[in-house]
Scaffold this motif. Structure first.
Motif, PDB file in Angstrom:
ATOM      1  N   ASN A 104      -9.587 -23.427   3.844  1.00 35.50           N
ATOM      2  CA  ASN A 104     -10.664 -22.869   3.010  1.00 35.50           C
ATOM      3  C   ASN A 104     -11.835 -22.405   3.854  1.00 35.50           C
ATOM      4  OD1 ASN A 104     -12.014 -22.462   0.319  1.00 35.50           O
ATOM      5  ND2 ASN A 104     -13.510 -23.847   1.253  1.00 35.50           N
ATOM      6  N   GLN A 105     -12.436 -21.299   3.445  1.00 32.91           N
ATOM      7  CA  GLN A 105     -13.728 -20.946   4.009  1.00 32.91           C
ATOM      8  C   GLN A 105     -14.752 -20.864   2.884  1.00 32.91           C
ATOM      9  OE1 GLN A 105     -13.668 -17.253   6.156  1.00 32.91           O
ATOM     10  NE2 GLN A 105     -12.221 -16.293   4.744  1.00 32.91           N
ATOM     11  N   SER A 106     -15.954 -21.263   3.224  1.00 34.90           N
ATOM     12  CA  SER A 106     -17.060 -21.225   2.269  1.00 34.90           C
ATOM     13  C   SER A 106     -18.216 -20.495   2.916  1.00 34.90           C
ATOM     14  CB  SER A 106     -17.570 -22.632   1.945  1.00 34.90           C
ATOM     15  OG  SER A 106     -16.540 -23.488   1.580  1.00 34.90           O
ATOM     16  N   VAL A 107     -19.115 -20.052   2.089  1.00 37.87           N
ATOM     17  CA  VAL A 107     -20.365 -19.501   2.587  1.00 37.87           C
ATOM     18  C   VAL A 107     -21.454 -20.482   2.150  1.00 37.87           C
ATOM     19  CG1 VAL A 107     -21.924 -17.513   2.579  1.00 37.87           C
ATOM     20  CG2 VAL A 107     -19.458 -17.168   2.279  1.00 37.87           C
ATOM     21  N   LEU A 108     -22.344 -20.813   3.069  1.00 36.55           N
ATOM     22  CA  LEU A 108     -23.454 -21.694   2.721  1.00 36.55           C
ATOM     23  C   LEU A 108     -24.469 -20.880   1.933  1.00 36.55           C
ATOM     24  CD1 LEU A 108     -24.761 -24.481   2.960  1.00 36.55           C
ATOM     25  CD2 LEU A 108     -25.716 -23.788   5.164  1.00 36.55           C
ATOM     26  N   LEU A 109     -24.738 -21.294   0.698  1.00 35.18           N
ATOM     27  CA  LEU A 109     -25.525 -20.482  -0.220  1.00 35.18           C
ATOM     28  C   LEU A 109     -26.632 -21.301  -0.874  1.00 35.18           C
ATOM     29  CD1 LEU A 109     -22.456 -18.849  -2.013  1.00 35.18           C
ATOM     30  CD2 LEU A 109     -24.018 -17.675  -0.441  1.00 35.18           C
ATOM     31  N   ARG A 110     -27.829 -20.828  -0.741  1.00 30.49           N
ATOM     32  CA  ARG A 110     -28.955 -21.500  -1.387  1.00 30.49           C
ATOM     33  C   ARG A 110     -28.739 -21.533  -2.902  1.00 30.49           C
ATOM     34  NH1 ARG A 110     -34.705 -19.804  -2.067  1.00 30.49           N
ATOM     35  NH2 ARG A 110     -34.395 -18.162  -0.510  1.00 30.49           N
ATOM     36  N   GLY A 111     -28.946 -22.699  -3.474  1.00 35.53           N
ATOM     37  CA  GLY A 111     -28.817 -22.833  -4.920  1.00 35.53           C
ATOM     38  C   GLY A 111     -27.374 -22.970  -5.386  1.00 35.53           C
ATOM     39  N   VAL A 112     -26.431 -23.002  -4.437  1.00 35.07           N
ATOM     40  CA  VAL A 112     -25.011 -23.148  -4.808  1.00 35.07           C
ATOM     41  C   VAL A 112     -24.421 -24.408  -4.168  1.00 35.07           C
ATOM     42  CG1 VAL A 112     -22.695 -22.123  -4.649  1.00 35.07           C
ATOM     43  CG2 VAL A 112     -24.677 -20.668  -5.151  1.00 35.07           C
ATOM     44  N   ASP A 148     -26.038 -25.913  -1.074  1.00 38.71           N
ATOM     45  CA  ASP A 148     -26.908 -26.279   0.040  1.00 38.71           C
ATOM     46  C   ASP A 148     -27.404 -27.713  -0.064  1.00 38.71           C
ATOM     47  OD1 ASP A 148     -28.406 -25.544  -2.203  1.00 38.71           O
ATOM     48  OD2 ASP A 148     -30.104 -24.830  -1.026  1.00 38.71           O
ATOM     49  N   SER A 149     -26.484 -28.646  -0.316  1.00 38.68           N
ATOM     50  CA  SER A 149     -26.854 -30.059  -0.281  1.00 38.68           C
ATOM     51  C   SER A 149     -25.679 -30.829   0.305  1.00 38.68           C
ATOM     52  CB  SER A 149     -27.158 -30.583  -1.691  1.00 38.68           C
ATOM     53  OG  SER A 149     -25.966 -30.702  -2.441  1.00 38.68           O
ATOM     54  N   ALA A 150     -25.986 -31.959   0.925  1.00 38.92           N
ATOM     55  CA  ALA A 150     -24.926 -32.764   1.536  1.00 38.92           C
ATOM     56  C   ALA A 150     -23.957 -33.247   0.459  1.00 38.92           C
ATOM     57  CB  ALA A 150     -25.534 -33.940   2.291  1.00 38.92           C
ATOM     58  N   ASP A 151     -24.466 -33.551  -0.739  1.00 36.87           N
ATOM     59  CA  ASP A 151     -23.570 -34.001  -1.815  1.00 36.87           C
ATOM     60  C   ASP A 151     -22.592 -32.906  -2.204  1.00 36.87           C
ATOM     61  OD1 ASP A 151     -24.675 -36.496  -1.938  1.00 36.87           O
ATOM     62  OD2 ASP A 151     -25.977 -36.058  -3.667  1.00 36.87           O
ATOM     63  N   ALA A 152     -23.094 -31.684  -2.390  1.00 33.63           N
ATOM     64  CA  ALA A 152     -22.217 -30.586  -2.814  1.00 33.63           C
ATOM     65  C   ALA A 152     -21.157 -30.309  -1.747  1.00 33.63           C
ATOM     66  CB  ALA A 152     -23.036 -29.322  -3.090  1.00 33.63           C
ATOM     67  N   LEU A 153     -21.554 -30.332  -0.482  1.00 34.58           N
ATOM     68  CA  LEU A 153     -20.596 -30.027   0.588  1.00 34.58           C
ATOM     69  C   LEU A 153     -19.569 -31.148   0.761  1.00 34.58           C
ATOM     70  CD1 LEU A 153     -23.041 -28.424   3.206  1.00 34.58           C
ATOM     71  CD2 LEU A 153     -21.346 -27.226   1.788  1.00 34.58           C
ATOM     72  N   THR A 154     -20.030 -32.392   0.584  1.00 34.59           N
ATOM     73  CA  THR A 154     -19.099 -33.517   0.682  1.00 34.59           C
ATOM     74  C   THR A 154     -18.071 -33.444  -0.449  1.00 34.59           C
ATOM     75  OG1 THR A 154     -20.841 -34.864   1.641  1.00 34.59           O
ATOM     76  CG2 THR A 154     -18.955 -36.047   0.762  1.00 34.59           C
ATOM     77  N   ASP A 155     -18.557 -33.238  -1.649  1.00 25.39           N
ATOM     78  CA  ASP A 155     -17.657 -33.112  -2.812  1.00 25.39           C
ATOM     79  C   ASP A 155     -16.645 -32.002  -2.615  1.00 25.39           C
ATOM     80  OD1 ASP A 155     -18.682 -35.018  -4.390  1.00 25.39           O
ATOM     81  OD2 ASP A 155     -19.508 -33.649  -5.917  1.00 25.39           O
ATOM     82  N   VAL A 199     -24.777 -30.107   8.000  1.00 28.76           N
ATOM     83  CA  VAL A 199     -23.492 -30.439   8.604  1.00 28.76           C
ATOM     84  C   VAL A 199     -23.570 -31.787   9.334  1.00 28.76           C
ATOM     85  CG1 VAL A 199     -21.692 -29.670  10.198  1.00 28.76           C
ATOM     86  CG2 VAL A 199     -22.733 -28.047   8.621  1.00 28.76           C
ATOM     87  N   ASP A 200     -24.730 -32.086   9.928  1.00 23.94           N
ATOM     88  CA  ASP A 200     -24.931 -33.423  10.506  1.00 23.94           C
ATOM     89  C   ASP A 200     -24.746 -34.482   9.436  1.00 23.94           C
ATOM     90  OD1 ASP A 200     -25.467 -33.210  13.192  1.00 23.94           O
ATOM     91  OD2 ASP A 200     -27.630 -32.885  12.931  1.00 23.94           O
TER      92      ASP A 200
END
Ligand SMILES: *Cc1c(COP(=O)(O)O)cnc(C)c1O
Ligand code: SF4
Length: 348
Positions: free
Chosen positions: A253-261, A263-270, A308-309
């Protein structure tokens, strides 16, 4: 519903790609219609002529009704912010047009060539760096495609061909079949990669003919899907991806880091966790390409690295995507994370 025996029954008189063709023709294309479907007030209209709103109904079903800030809605809703001119945002920020060696063929990275087979997509993502491209509408003609294949066949350094777009899965199966057949007859081509958002946004497209193309390919097929938020993965997307894996494909999978979509550690972890649940490994997390009309989606590099950290502290390494940025002229995507910092130099 997915009973393979049903295919041979006499009720099945429509071609097998009937479902996705219907889904394609029923995509929502009006802002007002989309907002009303979610119980939101349409407000002022925003017309995006060059890159109109487009979203499959099945994707709208995954949005939260009544939430104007829904992360899925934000990816597709046309807004006034798109018409802002912001310094540093241009129409070809990644310099792709400079690396075209023929219509539809980009050769920028060692060993790999990108074949832009079509400009069409099942969904129009507002942050897309291709939104301003001249090839945004049509597909390659047969003659252009034949010429592209000849060029790829004549260059023995090319080991991997990446079908991109637009979305290559908007092509009819018969056309994809011929293309994969021709490309995999080139002796130096070891892998075919397909960059597509369709298994996520229009899973009905993953039909038996397509699965057959994957299963019978002479060379391994890799799908790099594109999912930005865990809520994009519903049962249909999961089963489409599962079917690709069962047919022998590798799915990343590839994602784009997007403000308001996301851009949080919880959203990326999920997102990483949910991708793994369906058999997909996270590959890239892209910093937004600065294409005109997308500045409202941008996340600062420093914040991206912090995010990402943060997820690296929570997830196993294989579930942490590589944070990358496309810098024109570089011979690979540039990693923004993982270069040793002053703080961890003491590790021997
Ligand atoms: C991203 C990209 C590729 C593929 O790069 P990988 O690092 O192999 O995923 C190839 N060509 C172009 C033009 C690209 O932008
Ligand atoms: S599906 Fe991919 S190529 Fe198409 S608009 Fe979305 S990001 Fe761009």
């Amino acid at each position: 519903m997915n009973d393979p025996a049903a295919k041979s029954s006499s009720d099945e008189q429509l071609p097998p790609d009937r479902n996705w063709r219907t889904a394609m023709s029923r995509t929502l294309q009006h802002r007002e219609e989309l907002l009303l479907a979610l119980g939101l007030m349409p407000g002022h209209d925003v017309v995006a002529r060059a890159f109109p709103l487009r979203v499959p109904r099945g994707f709208v079903d995954r949005m939260q009704p009544g939430d104007p800030d829904d992360p899925l809605l934000r990816q597709v809703l046309t807004t006034r912010e798109e018409s802002l001119e912001v310094d540093g945002y241009s129409s070809d920020p990644v310099g792709d047009l400079d690396s075209a060696i023929a219509p539809g063929v980009l050769k920028k990275y060692a060993g790999r060539a990108l074949l832009i087979v079509t400009g069409a997509c099942a969904i129009h993502c507002r942050y897309c760096f291709r939104r301003t491209y001249p090839y945004a509408h049509g597909s390659l003609t047969n003659r252009e495609l034949a010429n592209a294949i000849d060029l790829l066949a004549a260059d023995p350094t090319i080991e991997e061909i990446i079908l991109s777009g637009g979305d290559p899965l908007t092509l009819p199966n018969s056309r994809l079949d011929t293309l994969v057949d021709k490309l995999t007859q080139i002796p130096h081509v070891r892998r075919i990669r397909i960059h597509t958002r369709i298994p996520v946004v229009m899973p009905e497209r993953i039909d038996s003919y397509l699965l057959d193309i994957v299963a019978t390919s002479r060379r391994p097929v890799i799908f790099v899907i594109h999912c930005n938020h865990a809520r994009e993965i519903n049962a249909s997307a999961a089963s489409a991806v599962g079917a690709l894996i069962d047919a022998g494909a590798t799915v990343l999978n590839q994602s784009v880091l997007l403000r308001g979509v996301n851009d949080s550690a919880d959203a990326l972890t999920d997102l990483s966790e949910c991708l793994f649940d369906i058999g997909v490994l996270p590959y890239y997390l892209h910093q937004l390409d600065p294409v005109i009309g997308t500045a409202h989606f941008a996340v600062e590099d420093a914040q991206a690295i912090e995010l990402v950290d943060a997820i690296s502290g929570r997830l196993p390494g294989y579930l942490v995507p590589r944070l990358v940025k496309e810098i024109p002229g570089r011979s690979a995507k540039t990693p923004l994370h993982g270069t040793p910092s002053k703080h961890n130099n003491d590790a021997a």
